[in-house]
Design a protein around this motif. Structure first.
Motif, PDB file in Angstrom:
ATOM      1  N   LEU A   1       0.831  -1.206   0.000  1.00  0.00           N
ATOM      2  CA  LEU A   1       0.000   0.000   0.000  1.00  0.00           C
ATOM      3  C   LEU A   1       0.867   1.259   0.000  1.00  0.00           C
ATOM      4  N   LYS A   2       2.067   1.157  -0.563  1.00  0.00           N
ATOM      5  CA  LYS A   2       2.960   2.318  -0.641  1.00  0.00           C
ATOM      6  C   LYS A   2       2.402   3.392  -1.568  1.00  0.00           C
ATOM      7  N   SER A   3       1.714   2.955  -2.612  1.00  0.00           N
ATOM      8  CA  SER A   3       1.101   3.913  -3.534  1.00  0.00           C
ATOM      9  C   SER A   3      -0.035   4.650  -2.819  1.00  0.00           C
ATOM     10  N   SER A   4      -0.031   5.980  -2.923  1.00  0.00           N
ATOM     11  CA  SER A   4      -1.032   6.779  -2.207  1.00  0.00           C
ATOM     12  C   SER A   4      -2.448   6.466  -2.661  1.00  0.00           C
ATOM     13  N   ILE A   5      -2.667   6.271  -3.963  1.00  0.00           N
ATOM     14  CA  ILE A   5      -4.021   6.012  -4.460  1.00  0.00           C
ATOM     15  C   ILE A   5      -4.525   4.656  -3.985  1.00  0.00           C
ATOM     16  N   ARG A   6      -3.619   3.674  -3.839  1.00  0.00           N
ATOM     17  CA  ARG A   6      -4.025   2.361  -3.325  1.00  0.00           C
ATOM     18  C   ARG A   6      -4.440   2.465  -1.863  1.00  0.00           C
ATOM     19  N   LEU A   7      -3.645   3.199  -1.083  1.00  0.00           N
ATOM     20  CA  LEU A   7      -3.945   3.364   0.341  1.00  0.00           C
ATOM     21  C   LEU A   7      -5.246   4.135   0.545  1.00  0.00           C
ATOM     22  N   ILE A   8      -5.398   5.221  -0.197  1.00  0.00           N
ATOM     23  CA  ILE A   8      -6.620   6.037  -0.091  1.00  0.00           C
ATOM     24  C   ILE A   8      -7.840   5.219  -0.484  1.00  0.00           C
ATOM     25  N   SER A   9      -7.731   4.482  -1.580  1.00  0.00           N
ATOM     26  CA  SER A   9      -8.855   3.687  -2.059  1.00  0.00           C
ATOM     27  C   SER A   9      -9.245   2.609  -1.053  1.00  0.00           C
ATOM     28  N   ALA A  10      -8.246   1.935  -0.476  1.00  0.00           N
ATOM     29  CA  ALA A  10      -8.516   0.857   0.487  1.00  0.00           C
ATOM     30  C   ALA A  10      -9.185   1.402   1.749  1.00  0.00           C
ATOM     31  N   ILE A  11      -8.642   2.505   2.289  1.00  0.00           N
ATOM     32  CA  ILE A  11      -9.205   3.087   3.503  1.00  0.00           C
ATOM     33  C   ILE A  11     -10.598   3.661   3.237  1.00  0.00           C
ATOM     34  N   TYR A  12     -10.733   4.405   2.140  1.00  0.00           N
ATOM     35  CA  TYR A  12     -12.011   5.037   1.814  1.00  0.00           C
ATOM     36  C   TYR A  12     -13.105   3.995   1.599  1.00  0.00           C
ATOM     37  N   SER A  13     -12.803   2.987   0.783  1.00  0.00           N
ATOM     38  CA  SER A  13     -13.817   1.971   0.497  1.00  0.00           C
ATOM     39  C   SER A  13     -14.184   1.174   1.743  1.00  0.00           C
ATOM     40  N   GLY A  14     -13.193   0.956   2.622  1.00  0.00           N
ATOM     41  CA  GLY A  14     -13.462   0.199   3.840  1.00  0.00           C
ATOM     42  C   GLY A  14     -14.266   0.977   4.865  1.00  0.00           C
ATOM     43  N   VAL A  15     -13.813   2.206   5.159  1.00  0.00           N
ATOM     44  CA  VAL A  15     -14.460   3.004   6.207  1.00  0.00           C
ATOM     45  C   VAL A  15     -15.803   3.561   5.744  1.00  0.00           C
ATOM     46  N   VAL A  16     -15.808   4.170   4.548  1.00  0.00           N
ATOM     47  CA  VAL A  16     -17.025   4.844   4.076  1.00  0.00           C
ATOM     48  C   VAL A  16     -18.009   3.870   3.442  1.00  0.00           C
ATOM     49  N   CYS A  17     -17.519   2.991   2.554  1.00  0.00           N
ATOM     50  CA  CYS A  17     -18.420   2.175   1.742  1.00  0.00           C
ATOM     51  C   CYS A  17     -18.705   0.793   2.303  1.00  0.00           C
ATOM     52  N   SER A  18     -18.037   0.429   3.380  1.00  0.00           N
ATOM     53  CA  SER A  18     -18.382  -0.826   4.058  1.00  0.00           C
ATOM     54  C   SER A  18     -18.888  -0.549   5.467  1.00  0.00           C
ATOM     55  N   ALA A  19     -18.021   0.018   6.322  1.00  0.00           N
ATOM     56  CA  ALA A  19     -18.409   0.253   7.717  1.00  0.00           C
ATOM     57  C   ALA A  19     -19.608   1.192   7.807  1.00  0.00           C
ATOM     58  N   LEU A  20     -19.479   2.381   7.220  1.00  0.00           N
ATOM     59  CA  LEU A  20     -20.564   3.364   7.294  1.00  0.00           C
ATOM     60  C   LEU A  20     -21.767   2.929   6.460  1.00  0.00           C
ATOM     61  N   ALA A  21     -21.512   2.516   5.226  1.00  0.00           N
ATOM     62  CA  ALA A  21     -22.615   2.188   4.312  1.00  0.00           C
ATOM     63  C   ALA A  21     -23.423   0.985   4.792  1.00  0.00           C
ATOM     64  N   PHE A  22     -22.753  -0.065   5.253  1.00  0.00           N
ATOM     65  CA  PHE A  22     -23.472  -1.251   5.720  1.00  0.00           C
ATOM     66  C   PHE A  22     -24.310  -0.924   6.960  1.00  0.00           C
ATOM     67  N   SER A  23     -23.754  -0.107   7.862  1.00  0.00           N
ATOM     68  CA  SER A  23     -24.498   0.256   9.070  1.00  0.00           C
ATOM     69  C   SER A  23     -25.730   1.083   8.722  1.00  0.00           C
ATOM     70  N   LEU A  24     -25.546   2.088   7.870  1.00  0.00           N
ATOM     71  CA  LEU A  24     -26.670   2.940   7.474  1.00  0.00           C
ATOM     72  C   LEU A  24     -27.718   2.144   6.695  1.00  0.00           C
ATOM     73  N   THR A  25     -27.246   1.253   5.817  1.00  0.00           N
ATOM     74  CA  THR A  25     -28.177   0.459   5.019  1.00  0.00           C
ATOM     75  C   THR A  25     -28.946  -0.522   5.902  1.00  0.00           C
TER      76      THR A  25
END
Length: 364
Positions: free
Chosen positions: A245-269
């Motif tokens: 995850l040295k590449s910034s876009i890989r790290l950002i994508s992994a964190i964003y998709s995990g926190v926003v689109c899994s943790a937050l999204a699954f809870s809200l859904t």
């Protein structure tokens, strides 16, 4: 209905779709940089698990019901369908197509969910009622508008170019222009992803009734999904460099998709399903296309066409029709329950009048 019961589920699902729109852009850039979609999904589940654990602990550990084996099995099914199956298939599809095609194909979700919900008796068609007709027609219009927006352009509307475009995105797009994709495979994978997602909605609906703790459910589902996706990812991709995850876009994508689109999204859904039911949640998916269209114009300098405008209007109109039908059904059900409760109370009062001394049998 009060403001909390009406407005909050609506806002929750709009936030979910905005989050997914951002994920479509960042995830596509990460995979264009060479990141394997299976690796991205595995990291997504890991970051999601870490993000949601504190909420499950602080908000639900005192009120959480006992986790029985049957509940655990249902959560496992949710992880297979909603986490592993849905996300692996979607990212494979996204890698082999474009964000626009990915968003378009996911719009079979309302139709699939409606069919499954009817089969499992979580929804009824009620084609003879205005609310039932609105749900059926609204779903068709939503999907039709999404398809039109994606596959028909027409003339350029002539709106001036955005001045806030993301130059990094443009540079990445040029660097990945030689990336080979398979549009047929991509489309089929995204369609299969939508079917898997619809199955999750149906299972989650049943689970929410027996185990109404969305944070705990999401935590366990993401944890199981992390293990499942990591195993699949390691089988397919052995090189340690692929997991970097040295590449910034890989790290950002992994964190964003995990926190926003899994943790937050699954809870809200999950919470929205508890409040409004599975169909209400699924019909918000076409809204994602509208948001992606706006972001593409603002960040990627994409042109807006007549087909885009007409498709967006149809999506909003269809979405409104389904929500109107669903709201009318809820009000009718509440009225029927109120009438039944009043009738029972009246019967009870009549019974007491008929036997006025029944509560005084110990006197004397």
């Amino acid at each position: 209905m009060n403001v909390y019961g009406d407005l909050m589920p609506f806002l929750a699902m709009v936030i979910v779709q905005i989050g997914y729109a951002g994920m479509n852009i960042t995830s596509k850039l990460a995979m264009d940089s060479g990141m394997n979609p299976l690796v991205l999904v595995a990291y997504r589940q890991m970051f999601a698990t870490l993000a949601i654990i504190p909420f499950a602990y602080f908000f639900e550990w005192k009120t959480r019901p006992k986790i029985k084996w049957k509940i655990l099995f249902q959560i496992f099914l949710c992880s297979i369908t909603g986490a592993t199956g849905n996300q692996v298939l979607y990212f494979v599809g996204l890698e082999n197509s474009t964000p626009t095609i990915g968003c378009a194909m996911t719009n079979i979700l309302p139709a699939v969910t409606f069919v499954l919900a009817v089969i499992f008796r979580q929804e009824y068609v009620g084609i003879k009622t205005r609310s039932g007709q609105a749900k059926v027609l609204g779903t068709i219009v939503c999907v039709g508008g999404a398809m039109l927006l994606s596959f028909y352009h027409g003339h350029n509307i002539g709106i001036p170019d955005s001045s806030i475009h993301w130059k990094y995105v443009q540079r990445m797009s040029k660097e990945s222009s030689s990336h080979k994709s398979n549009l047929i495979l991509g489309s089929i994978a995204v369609m299969a992803s939508s079917i898997s997602w619809a199955m999750w909605i149906i299972i989650q609906t049943q689970l929410s009734k027996k185990f109404p703790v969305p944070y705990t459910t999401t935590t366990l589902m993401c944890l199981m999904g992390s293990i499942e996706c990591a195993v699949i990812g390691l089988i397919v991709e052995h090189k340690s460099s692929a997991w970097s995850l040295k590449s910034s876009i890989r790290l950002i994508s992994a964190i964003y998709s995990g926190v926003v689109c899994s943790a937050l999204a699954f809870s809200l859904t999950s919470w929205s399903i508890q409040q409004k039911g599975p169909l209400y949640v699924s019909v918000f998916s076409p809204l994602l296309l509208v948001i992606v269209t706006i972001l593409s114009w603002a960040l990627l300098l994409e042109k807006l066409f007549v087909g885009t405008a007409i498709g967006s209007i149809l999506i909003i109109a269809g979405l409104y029709a389904v929500l109107w039908g669903k709201d009318k059904e809820i009000k009718q059900e509440s009225a029927v329950k109120g009438t039944e409760a009043a009738a029972k109370q009246a019967d009870s009062s009549d019974l007491e009048l008929a036997h006025p001394n029944c509560n005084h049998h110990t006197s004397g």
